[in-house]
Motif scaffolding. Structure first.
Motif, PDB file in Angstrom:
ATOM      1  N   CYS A   1       0.838  -1.200   0.000  1.00 27.21           N
ATOM      2  CA  CYS A   1       0.000   0.000   0.000  1.00 27.21           C
ATOM      3  C   CYS A   1       0.874   1.252   0.000  1.00 27.21           C
ATOM      4  CB  CYS A   1      -0.940  -0.020   1.202  1.00 27.21           C
ATOM      5  SG  CYS A   1      -2.091  -1.423   1.205  1.00 27.21           S
ATOM      6  N   ASP A   2       0.230   2.406  -0.130  1.00 29.90           N
ATOM      7  CA  ASP A   2       0.958   3.678  -0.221  1.00 29.90           C
ATOM      8  C   ASP A   2       0.839   4.520   1.043  1.00 29.90           C
ATOM      9  OD1 ASP A   2       1.874   3.596  -3.102  1.00 29.90           O
ATOM     10  OD2 ASP A   2      -0.288   3.326  -3.380  1.00 29.90           O
ATOM     11  N   PHE A   3      -0.212   4.296   1.841  1.00 29.50           N
ATOM     12  CA  PHE A   3      -0.371   5.041   3.089  1.00 29.50           C
ATOM     13  C   PHE A   3      -1.328   4.284   3.998  1.00 29.50           C
ATOM     14  CE2 PHE A   3      -3.614   6.584   0.190  1.00 29.50           C
ATOM     15  CZ  PHE A   3      -4.748   6.750   0.961  1.00 29.50           C
ATOM     16  N   TYR A   4      -1.213   4.549   5.303  1.00 26.63           N
ATOM     17  CA  TYR A   4      -2.121   3.988   6.300  1.00 26.63           C
ATOM     18  C   TYR A   4      -3.090   5.091   6.690  1.00 26.63           C
ATOM     19  CZ  TYR A   4      -3.728   1.268  10.336  1.00 26.63           C
ATOM     20  OH  TYR A   4      -4.499   0.544  11.214  1.00 26.63           O
ATOM     21  N   ILE A   5      -4.378   4.743   6.898  1.00 23.52           N
ATOM     22  CA  ILE A   5      -5.366   5.770   7.221  1.00 23.52           C
ATOM     23  C   ILE A   5      -6.314   5.279   8.303  1.00 23.52           C
ATOM     24  CG2 ILE A   5      -6.917   5.024   5.352  1.00 23.52           C
ATOM     25  CD1 ILE A   5      -7.575   8.096   5.010  1.00 23.52           C
ATOM     26  N   THR A   6      -6.680   6.166   9.229  1.00 27.27           N
ATOM     27  CA  THR A   6      -7.601   5.787  10.303  1.00 27.27           C
ATOM     28  C   THR A   6      -8.440   6.980  10.752  1.00 27.27           C
ATOM     29  OG1 THR A   6      -7.768   4.903  12.561  1.00 27.27           O
ATOM     30  CG2 THR A   6      -5.792   6.168  12.047  1.00 27.27           C
ATOM     31  N   THR A   7      -9.713   6.697  11.044  1.00 27.44           N
ATOM     32  CA  THR A   7     -10.609   7.684  11.647  1.00 27.44           C
ATOM     33  C   THR A   7     -11.024   7.240  13.040  1.00 27.44           C
ATOM     34  OG1 THR A   7     -12.402   6.626  10.399  1.00 27.44           O
ATOM     35  CG2 THR A   7     -11.543   8.707   9.529  1.00 27.44           C
ATOM     36  N   SER A   8     -10.313   6.276  13.596  1.00 29.77           N
ATOM     37  CA  SER A   8     -10.628   5.787  14.945  1.00 29.77           C
ATOM     38  C   SER A   8     -10.052   6.722  15.994  1.00 29.77           C
ATOM     39  CB  SER A   8     -10.049   4.383  15.140  1.00 29.77           C
ATOM     40  OG  SER A   8     -10.193   3.972  16.488  1.00 29.77           O
ATOM     41  N   THR A   9     -10.868   7.021  17.002  1.00 28.38           N
ATOM     42  CA  THR A   9     -10.374   7.777  18.162  1.00 28.38           C
ATOM     43  C   THR A   9     -10.446   6.923  19.430  1.00 28.38           C
ATOM     44  OG1 THR A   9     -12.567   8.754  18.508  1.00 28.38           O
ATOM     45  CG2 THR A   9     -10.986  10.022  17.189  1.00 28.38           C
ATOM     46  N   SER A  10     -10.671   5.613  19.267  1.00 28.32           N
ATOM     47  CA  SER A  10     -10.731   4.722  20.435  1.00 28.32           C
ATOM     48  C   SER A  10      -9.406   4.017  20.668  1.00 28.32           C
ATOM     49  CB  SER A  10     -11.834   3.671  20.250  1.00 28.32           C
ATOM     50  OG  SER A  10     -11.494   2.761  19.218  1.00 28.32           O
ATOM     51  N   ASP A  11      -8.501   4.064  19.693  1.00 25.41           N
ATOM     52  CA  ASP A  11      -7.239   3.348  19.814  1.00 25.41           C
ATOM     53  C   ASP A  11      -6.275   4.064  20.745  1.00 25.41           C
ATOM     54  OD1 ASP A  11      -7.695   1.107  18.121  1.00 25.41           O
ATOM     55  OD2 ASP A  11      -7.466   2.393  16.366  1.00 25.41           O
TER      56      ASP A  11
ATOM     57  N   GLY B   1       7.210   1.778   6.504  1.00 22.60           N
ATOM     58  CA  GLY B   1       7.458   3.055   5.841  1.00 22.60           C
ATOM     59  C   GLY B   1       6.218   3.733   5.302  1.00 22.60           C
ATOM     60  N   LEU B   2       5.026   3.276   5.715  1.00 20.09           N
ATOM     61  CA  LEU B   2       3.795   3.913   5.233  1.00 20.09           C
ATOM     62  C   LEU B   2       3.502   5.177   6.033  1.00 20.09           C
ATOM     63  CD1 LEU B   2       1.103   1.158   4.559  1.00 20.09           C
ATOM     64  CD2 LEU B   2       2.946   1.972   3.096  1.00 20.09           C
TER      65      LEU B   2
END
Length: 418
Positions: free
Chosen positions: A293-303, A316-317
């Motif tokens: 993949c080219d990037f990691y993405i998250t909208t979680s605010t529970s982690d 390296g993402l």
């Protein structure tokens, strides 16, 4: 006393362990490996629904349990067991370190008291985000209050409390716990997710399997698909700001109770051609999924310092993370990724990454990897050992004070009887 601390015997109590895979398992396994590399002896105490009796094998005390389908699918053991006390007493731990708050966690807390051993407690989970697993909506406020009192019980019993992010410290404060909290970041297997160990052939095979072309710019999220991960927000943002002609695709790796809902949501939003649900992937098979993949993405605010995110960074993402004040500092703009605030900002940051010149993108990937290079198993163990040493000394001093008090009481009692 210092001589005793050179080599410690540590019992790690965790409700869930291998072959199960989740953030707590990864954390505990890395901690065990790091401690053993540094010359310490470790006993894992865990629940095992396949065990008919207590037994030790390969440094793991398997405790009979039942699987809870309602809560994570964890194996839940009864907290009271004289057999378990005998096994742990035979190990003669200097430290008992509790990583869960259910049957095994309660057992660890009680055994520490019985054996008069220093107790360390790590809070891994923001339970306010998970109450819906166990309580109907009308009972959420009452259950939340009980959860806070329950957390406080563990923290009060422990000589030291830790958590993987400042978010844990905030949760302790909400629960009425005001003792110091040692923030110790989660670990990542730096070798397993070393981009140099993942071949171009493996990455091409992965992209071919899922129909991705060289022209597709691919983002990935990895995690358990529960409501607390807010993947629905990510899908809605995607629908609002990303178009098929942009050739920006999203890969979601993981399984969980809301996966069917999320797949249906992607279809109803008309983005199912841009979003792939890969389902559950074995941890050992994960590196090519992430590295391709080219990037990691998250909208979680529970982690709390997500291990899956750290694994992406180890390859390296660059990470795109939604604004989360309590996790501030995990992602730093231009160093290991970017923070976004809404759908349009998310799309702009993705496009900015895509448009970076090759040399700048290579530099960003290198600095992203560098940002987690102090997050290996030995690094984790060294952080935690400082906590163990302080907890051990604190417990020894408390025991010494109690002995002096009892001696003083016996002397006074003897004098008064004359």
């Amino acid at each position: 006393m210092r001589q005793e601390l050179l080599s410690m015997r540590i019992a790690l109590f965790t409700e869930t362990y291998l072959p199960h895979v989740n953030g707590i398992v990864t954390h505990v396994k890395s901690l065990k490996d790091g401690l053993e590399r540094l010359g310490h002896e470790v006993l894992i105490v865990t629940a095992d629904a396949d065990a008919r009796r207590h037994f030790v094998a390969d440094g793991i005390l398997h405790c009979p349990a039942r699987t809870s389908k309602r809560f994570y699918g964890y194996d839940i053991a009864m907290p009271l067991s004289t057999t378990r006390v005998k096994y742990v007493a035979r190990f003669r731990p200097d430290i008992i370190h509790v990583h869960n708050e259910f049957g095994i966690g309660l057992s660890g807390m009680m055994i520490a008291k019985i054996l008069r051993v220093a107790l360390v407690y790590t809070l891994h989970t923001m339970y306010d985000e998970y109450i819906y697993y166990v309580a109907p909506q009308p009972l959420v406020p009452l259950t939340t209050k009980f959860s806070h009192k329950y957390t406080k019980l563990f923290a009060k019993s422990a000589q030291a409390v830790t958590g993987p992010s400042k978010k844990c410290e905030e949760y302790f404060r909400k629960a009425g716990v005001y003792k110091p909290v040692s923030v110790i970041p989660n670990p990542v297997d730096l070798e397993m997710f070393n981009p140099q160990r993942i071949s171009e052939e493996q990455k091409r095979a992965f992209r071919k399997k899922y129909g991705y072309t060289d022209n597709d710019f691919l983002g990935v999220f990895v995690g358990r698909l529960g409501r607390e991960k807010s993947v629905d927000i990510l899908l809605r943002y995607w629908q609002q700001a990303i178009r098929p002609e942009d050739h920006i695709r999203l890969l979601i790796v993981g399984d969980g109770p809301v996966r069917p809902e999320l797949e249906e949501l992607a279809r109803s939003l008309g983005i199912d051609q841009m979003v792939t649900f890969a389902g559950k992937v074995l941890h050992e098979d994960m590196p090519p999924y992430v590295a391709a993949c080219d990037f990691y993405i998250t909208t979680s605010t529970s982690d709390t310092n997500s291990i899956s995110m750290l694994e992406g960074m180890a390859t390296g993402l660059p990470v795109l993370q939604i604004v989360d004040p309590l996790n501030e500092g995990q992602v730093r703009d231009g160093v290991n990724g970017y923070i976004f605030s809404d759908a349009q900002d998310m799309a702009a940051k993705i496009q900015m990454l895509r448009d970076l010149p090759a040399d700048r993108l290579d530099a960003l990937r290198a600095s992203t990897r560098a940002s987690v290079e102090q997050s290996g198993a030995v690094d984790l163990a060294q952080y935690v050992l400082k906590v163990y040493h302080n907890a051990f000394i604190q417990k020894q001093r408390k025991r010494l004070r109690m002995r002096r008090f009892r001696l003083h009481f016996r002397i006074r009692k003897g004098e008064s009887s004359k």
